[in-house]
Design an enzyme around this catalytic site. Structure first.
Site, PDB file in Angstrom:
ATOM      1  N   ARG A 161       0.860  -1.177   0.000  1.00  0.00           N
ATOM      2  CA  ARG A 161       0.000   0.000   0.000  1.00  0.00           C
ATOM      3  C   ARG A 161       0.898   1.230   0.000  1.00  0.00           C
ATOM      4  NH1 ARG A 161      -2.078  -3.589   3.944  1.00  0.00           N
ATOM      5  NH2 ARG A 161      -4.197  -4.341   3.485  1.00  0.00           N
ATOM      6  N   LYS A 184      -1.846  -2.798   7.933  1.00  0.00           N
ATOM      7  CA  LYS A 184      -3.017  -2.357   8.687  1.00  0.00           C
ATOM      8  C   LYS A 184      -3.135  -3.134   9.987  1.00  0.00           C
ATOM      9  CE  LYS A 184      -6.014  -0.640   4.980  1.00  0.00           C
ATOM     10  NZ  LYS A 184      -7.332  -0.791   4.324  1.00  0.00           N
ATOM     11  N   HIS A 252      -2.482   3.070  -6.043  1.00  0.00           N
ATOM     12  CA  HIS A 252      -3.075   1.833  -5.540  1.00  0.00           C
ATOM     13  C   HIS A 252      -3.332   0.840  -6.671  1.00  0.00           C
ATOM     14  CE1 HIS A 252      -4.593  -0.221  -2.044  1.00  0.00           C
ATOM     15  NE2 HIS A 252      -5.691  -0.570  -2.681  1.00  0.00           N
ATOM     16  N   ARG A 255      -0.663  -1.678  -6.972  1.00  0.00           N
ATOM     17  CA  ARG A 255      -0.832  -2.798  -6.039  1.00  0.00           C
ATOM     18  C   ARG A 255      -1.848  -3.797  -6.585  1.00  0.00           C
ATOM     19  NH1 ARG A 255      -1.247  -4.500  -0.408  1.00  0.00           N
ATOM     20  NH2 ARG A 255      -3.413  -4.769   0.207  1.00  0.00           N
ATOM     21  N   HIS A 278      -3.907  -9.043   3.384  1.00  0.00           N
ATOM     22  CA  HIS A 278      -5.355  -9.046   3.560  1.00  0.00           C
ATOM     23  C   HIS A 278      -5.745 -10.042   4.648  1.00  0.00           C
ATOM     24  CE1 HIS A 278      -6.383  -7.496  -0.754  1.00  0.00           C
ATOM     25  NE2 HIS A 278      -6.069  -6.536   0.082  1.00  0.00           N
ATOM     26  N   TYR A 287      -8.127 -15.701   6.577  1.00  0.00           N
ATOM     27  CA  TYR A 287      -6.702 -15.417   6.471  1.00  0.00           C
ATOM     28  C   TYR A 287      -5.917 -16.719   6.581  1.00  0.00           C
ATOM     29  CZ  TYR A 287      -2.213 -13.327   7.636  1.00  0.00           C
ATOM     30  OH  TYR A 287      -0.905 -12.955   7.657  1.00  0.00           O
TER      31      TYR A 287
END
Length: 308
Positions: A161, A184, A252, A255, A278, A287
């Site tokens: 990102r 994140k 973005h 990406r 993610h 995940y």
């Protein structure tokens, strides 16, 4: 003329004044709220057989809101628009409750329509590579061009990102085949590093006039401070216009291109999920952790720039 009883018409006018004078909403926002509320009141007139009043609003049951949302959907109104219209109703009912005009408990039980995010719009592999290289052509100084190429190479080559790339310090610069990224939720992930990425970052650091102390931001502006994402987006706009790329061609999008090109070349979905950081690639996927060696194998096998 608003299709509502006198007390509701007065409340509606006061709400519009509150939006304009106290909330400082834009005229377009006020107009949109007015249209959404007017449409809802017209629906209630048909649904209940009489123009709504503040008293009748307080007695509304969840089924009335669900029927209204269903009617909107039947007329082809998108989920995003229905969610926005419901938000306008929530704002109005919150205001009527706060001002003591009426309290409608039913609206608290209504879920917003599920809005499906738009599909990512990646660049083609040739366009992505051309865009990465073109960043050098629009910089005011040679070292700035090398910086922008390094950032774009990092986004496309590692799938970072923009915020993750700009948060790196000099000590985080990749020196081997892997690097650790803080994503994140402060979650760390390991990503393989292309030789092209290392070379681009090394070339930038060698040309950068600001001392490369370990604690310094990796990517800096002309004054030596940490680079702002707005500057990267501005550079991407120049590249986009020069190359005739679509408006969706943003930092973005590089990406997105990273992930799409890996998938198109046969990359494992779970490995790419891990590379992107993610928690899930869809509402049903979980995940999945993939060991480092497998990540590197998938990356080396699938990424179009690996052997460059």
């Amino acid at each position: 003329m608003l299709d509502a009883a006198d007390d509701l018409q007065a409340a509606f006018a006061d709400f519009q004044a509150w939006l304009r004078d106290e909330r400082r909403a834009s005229p377009k926002t006020g107009e949109a709220y007015g249209r959404d509320l007017s449409q809802f009141f017209r629906f209630l007139t048909d649904y209940e057989g009489a123009p709504p009043s503040l008293e009748s609003l307080a007695r509304l049951e969840p089924r009335a809101f669900r029927a209204w949302l269903a009617e909107r959907a039947d007329k082809g109104v998108s989920a995003a628009s229905r969610a926005r219209q419901l938000s306008a109703l929530r704002s109005f009912f919150a205001w009527t409750a706060k001002t003591g005009r009426c309290r409608c408990e039913a609206i608290q039980l209504i879920r917003s329509p599920k809005v499906t995010p738009p599909a990512p719009k990646p660049l083609s592999a040739p366009d992505a590579e051309t865009a990465v290289e073109a960043f050098a052509d629009f910089a005011r100084e040679p070292w700035v061009g090398k910086r922008d190429v390094a950032i774009a190479t990092l986004l496309y080559g590692c799938g970072l990102r923009i915020a993750e790339a700009l948060a790196l310090d000099v000590r985080d610069a990749p020196r081997g085949d892997q690097m650790t990224v803080l994503g994140k939720g402060s979650k760390e992930r390991m990503v393989p590093v292309l030789p092209a990425v290392r070379q681009a970052i090394s070339a930038y650091l060698a040309a950068c006039p600001h001392p490369a102390t370990p604690e310094r931001a990796l990517f800096v502006g002309v004054r030596g401070g940490r680079l702002d994402s707005g500057q990267v987006r501005a550079a991407m706009r120049q590249v986009r216009r020069a190359l005739g790329l679509p408006e969706s061609a943003s930092p973005h999008a590089l990406r997105h291109s990273f992930a799409t090109h890996l998938l198109g070349a046969g990359g494992d979905l779970r490995a790419i999920q891990e590379l992107l950081g993610h928690s899930s690639l869809s509402t049903t996927q979980r995940y999945t952790e993939v060991d480092a060696e497998q990540l590197i194998r998938e990356y080396a096998k699938a990424h179009p720039r690996y052997n460059r």
